[in-house]
Design an enzyme around this catalytic site. Structure first.
Site, PDB file in Angstrom:
ATOM      1  N   VAL A   1      45.434  39.086  48.773  1.00  0.00           N
ATOM      2  CA  VAL A   1      45.312  39.451  50.066  1.00  0.00           C
ATOM      3  C   VAL A   1      43.577  39.678  49.853  1.00  0.00           C
ATOM      4  CG1 VAL A   1      45.565  41.947  50.067  1.00  0.00           C
ATOM      5  CG2 VAL A   1      47.102  40.552  48.504  1.00  0.00           C
TER       6      VAL A   1
ATOM      7  N   SER B   1      40.062  44.112  41.601  1.00  0.00           N
ATOM      8  CA  SER B   1      40.465  43.694  43.026  1.00  0.00           C
ATOM      9  C   SER B   1      39.260  43.658  43.598  1.00  0.00           C
ATOM     10  CB  SER B   1      41.640  43.140  43.013  1.00  0.00           C
ATOM     11  OG  SER B   1      42.335  42.752  43.704  1.00  0.00           O
ATOM     12  N   ALA B   2      39.217  42.261  44.369  1.00  0.00           N
ATOM     13  CA  ALA B   2      38.158  42.939  45.504  1.00  0.00           C
ATOM     14  C   ALA B   2      39.288  42.756  46.791  1.00  0.00           C
ATOM     15  CB  ALA B   2      37.926  40.924  46.027  1.00  0.00           C
ATOM     16  N   ASP B   3      40.917  43.036  46.695  1.00  0.00           N
ATOM     17  CA  ASP B   3      41.408  43.690  47.270  1.00  0.00           C
ATOM     18  C   ASP B   3      41.620  44.863  48.003  1.00  0.00           C
ATOM     19  OD1 ASP B   3      42.996  41.387  46.989  1.00  0.00           O
ATOM     20  OD2 ASP B   3      44.315  42.160  46.301  1.00  0.00           O
TER      21      ASP B   3
ATOM     22  N   LYS C   1      50.708  46.516  41.809  1.00  0.00           N
ATOM     23  CA  LYS C   1      51.250  45.452  40.562  1.00  0.00           C
ATOM     24  C   LYS C   1      51.181  46.568  39.061  1.00  0.00           C
ATOM     25  CE  LYS C   1      49.196  42.073  41.674  1.00  0.00           C
ATOM     26  NZ  LYS C   1      48.476  41.017  41.988  1.00  0.00           N
TER      27      LYS C   1
ATOM     28  N   ASP D   1      37.323  45.859  36.418  1.00  0.00           N
ATOM     29  CA  ASP D   1      38.365  44.384  36.949  1.00  0.00           C
ATOM     30  C   ASP D   1      38.931  45.400  37.998  1.00  0.00           C
ATOM     31  OD1 ASP D   1      38.870  42.708  37.640  1.00  0.00           O
ATOM     32  OD2 ASP D   1      39.645  41.871  35.873  1.00  0.00           O
TER      33      ASP D   1
ATOM     34  N   GLU E   1      50.324  36.033  52.994  1.00  0.00           N
ATOM     35  CA  GLU E   1      49.093  35.326  51.870  1.00  0.00           C
ATOM     36  C   GLU E   1      49.575  34.072  51.565  1.00  0.00           C
ATOM     37  OE1 GLU E   1      48.909  36.007  48.074  1.00  0.00           O
ATOM     38  OE2 GLU E   1      50.471  38.321  47.891  1.00  0.00           O
TER      39      GLU E   1
HETATM   40  N1  PSU Z   1      50.967  40.317  44.805  1.00  0.00           N
HETATM   41  C1  PSU Z   1      52.167  39.340  43.745  1.00  0.00           C
HETATM   42  N2  PSU Z   1      51.592  37.740  43.569  1.00  0.00           N
HETATM   43  C2  PSU Z   1      50.491  37.998  43.510  1.00  0.00           C
HETATM   44  C3  PSU Z   1      49.976  38.379  43.956  1.00  0.00           C
HETATM   45  C4  PSU Z   1      50.127  39.805  44.813  1.00  0.00           C
HETATM   46  O1  PSU Z   1      53.349  39.991  43.886  1.00  0.00           O
HETATM   47  O2  PSU Z   1      50.049  36.755  42.637  1.00  0.00           O
HETATM   48  C5  PSU Z   1      48.085  38.372  44.128  1.00  0.00           C
HETATM   49  C6  PSU Z   1      47.923  38.505  45.341  1.00  0.00           C
HETATM   50  O3  PSU Z   1      47.637  37.201  45.996  1.00  0.00           O
HETATM   51  C7  PSU Z   1      46.345  39.237  45.111  1.00  0.00           C
HETATM   52  C8  PSU Z   1      46.008  38.907  43.729  1.00  0.00           C
HETATM   53  O4  PSU Z   1      45.725  39.850  46.289  1.00  0.00           O
HETATM   54  O5  PSU Z   1      47.425  38.791  42.563  1.00  0.00           O
HETATM   55  C9  PSU Z   1      45.028  39.771  43.183  1.00  0.00           C
HETATM   56  O6  PSU Z   1      44.481  38.744  42.266  1.00  0.00           O
HETATM   57  P1  PSU Z   1      42.410  39.797  40.898  1.00  0.00           P
HETATM   58  O7  PSU Z   1      43.413  40.893  40.734  1.00  0.00           O
HETATM   59  O8  PSU Z   1      42.246  38.473  40.330  1.00  0.00           O
HETATM   60  O9  PSU Z   1      42.152  40.067  42.120  1.00  0.00           O
HETATM   61 MN    MN Z   2      39.369  40.863  39.038  1.00  0.00          MN
END
Ligand code: PSU
Ligand code: MN
Length: 310
Positions: A110, A142-144, A161, A140, A29
């Site tokens: 992701v 994630s779309a992941d 995380k 909230d 990614e």
């Molecule tokens: N893991 C990391 N650093 C990052 C991310 C994940 O170590 O920056 C990123 C990934 O690209 C993941 C995104 O898909 O954060 C998730 O963001 P959100 O919570 O807005 O969906």
């Molecule tokens: Mn989000």
């Protein structure tokens, strides 16, 4: 299959050549490059992950958006450009259409990378930690997570995380039908820490074993991801308690400053790194490189299963 690929996709030469000979590949990614790490660590890490994948016998395929095109596989100079772009977007799944229409450049999350990589037939993907359900904001998500539920890909990561609500994230993975496999561990890692108190669905000891489970899953007709969770390397991992106070402080600041939506993850990662005086950043980089190594080994094992030698 590539004849039918929309012209919003651009495939690198190395990708096309590797694809023709059926070489193992690992998708990477790029939101971690544009939004996850500070400069110059971001470019060093991007190069480092690519090198580790190559050393372990697979082709690294970094995905990103360049001027409205989905780039699959990048040259070194493209990586350098991306890592230093100022007008750069964080591209998740919902952003593709807008980004293509507006000619944006950006790093793919992701979710977005899962989409692009699966469109071109890649089966293994390495990242740091997936997104999940946020603490104090259970809406909230994630779309992941839903994208993992509909993409046949082995995703190698260090869990989710720890800025997230991990028990809720673990449950949401189950709802999505995603198999969580521990690589030489029984515990779901918490990104910076090896421990979380949460279980995995199955433990494996070797890359071959996870490749076998993936093949059984997809051969049976399922279309879900296999999440291979790898603990952060010993010597870099932080104790849960050490990181937890930094996370709580960062969360409080985010709330006061009204930071939400796609900005929250980059904000929290940055603040936690400052509050731990770079210790979390060192752990983040070490686990990303380690995940790239395991992913390459899994890609080789998977390819050997599909095309046994002899
Ligand atoms: N893991 C990391 N650093 C990052 C991310 C994940 O170590 O920056 C990123 C990934 O690209 C993941 C995104 O898909 O954060 C998730 O963001 P959100 O919570 O807005 O969906
Ligand atoms: Mn989000």
């Amino acid at each position: 299959m590539f004849n039918q690929l929309p012209d919003s996709f651009i495939l690198s030469k190395a990708f096309i050549q590797s694809r023709q000979v059926g070489a193992p590949m690992v998708a990477l990614e790029s939101a971690v490059i544009t939004h996850g790490l500070p400069r110059p660590e971001n470019l060093n890490l991007a190069r480092g992950m690519e090198a580790v994948v190559r050393e372990n016998g697979a082709l690294p395929v970094t995905v990103a958006l360049f001027e409205g095109k989905i780039q699959v596989g990048m040259t070194d100079s493209a990586l350098e450009t991306l890592a230093n772009l100022d007008d750069v977007h964080k591209i998740s799944l919902r952003d593709f259409g807008i980004a293509i229409a507006r000619g944006w450049s950006g790093g793919t999350t992701v979710a977005a990378t899962l989409f692009a990589a699966s469109q071109v037939g890649i089966k293994v993907f390495a990242t740091g930690g997936i997104g999940g359900v946020h603490r104090g904001a259970p809406f909230d998500i994630s779309a992941d997570l839903p994208q993992l539920g509909r993409t046949p890909m082995i995703v190698v990561c260090a869990g989710a995380k720890s800025i997230l609500d991990l028990p809720a994230t673990r449950e949401a993975l189950e709802t999505q039908g995603v198999i969580v496999i521990g690589y030489q561990t029984d515990e779901f890692p918490a990104f910076y820490s090896r421990e979380s108190g949460l279980q995995v669905d199955q433990r494996v000891e070797t890359p071959e074993d996870v490749a076998r489970i993936a093949l059984s899953t997809w051969t049976a007709g399922l279309r879900t991801a296999i999440l291979l969770v790898v603990p952060p390397p010993e010597g870099f991992a932080l104790p849960h308690k050490r990181i937890e106070s930094a996370i709580e402080a960062a969360l409080e600041e985010a709330q006061k400053a009204w930071i939400y939506g796609s900005a929250i993850t980059p904000f929290l990662l940055g603040r936690v790194s400052q509050l731990t005086e770079g210790e979390s950043l060192t752990a983040n980089i070490a686990l990303l490189r380690n995940n790239a190594k395991i992913a390459a080994q899994v890609a080789v094992a998977y390819q050997n299963f599909r095309h046994p030698k002899v």
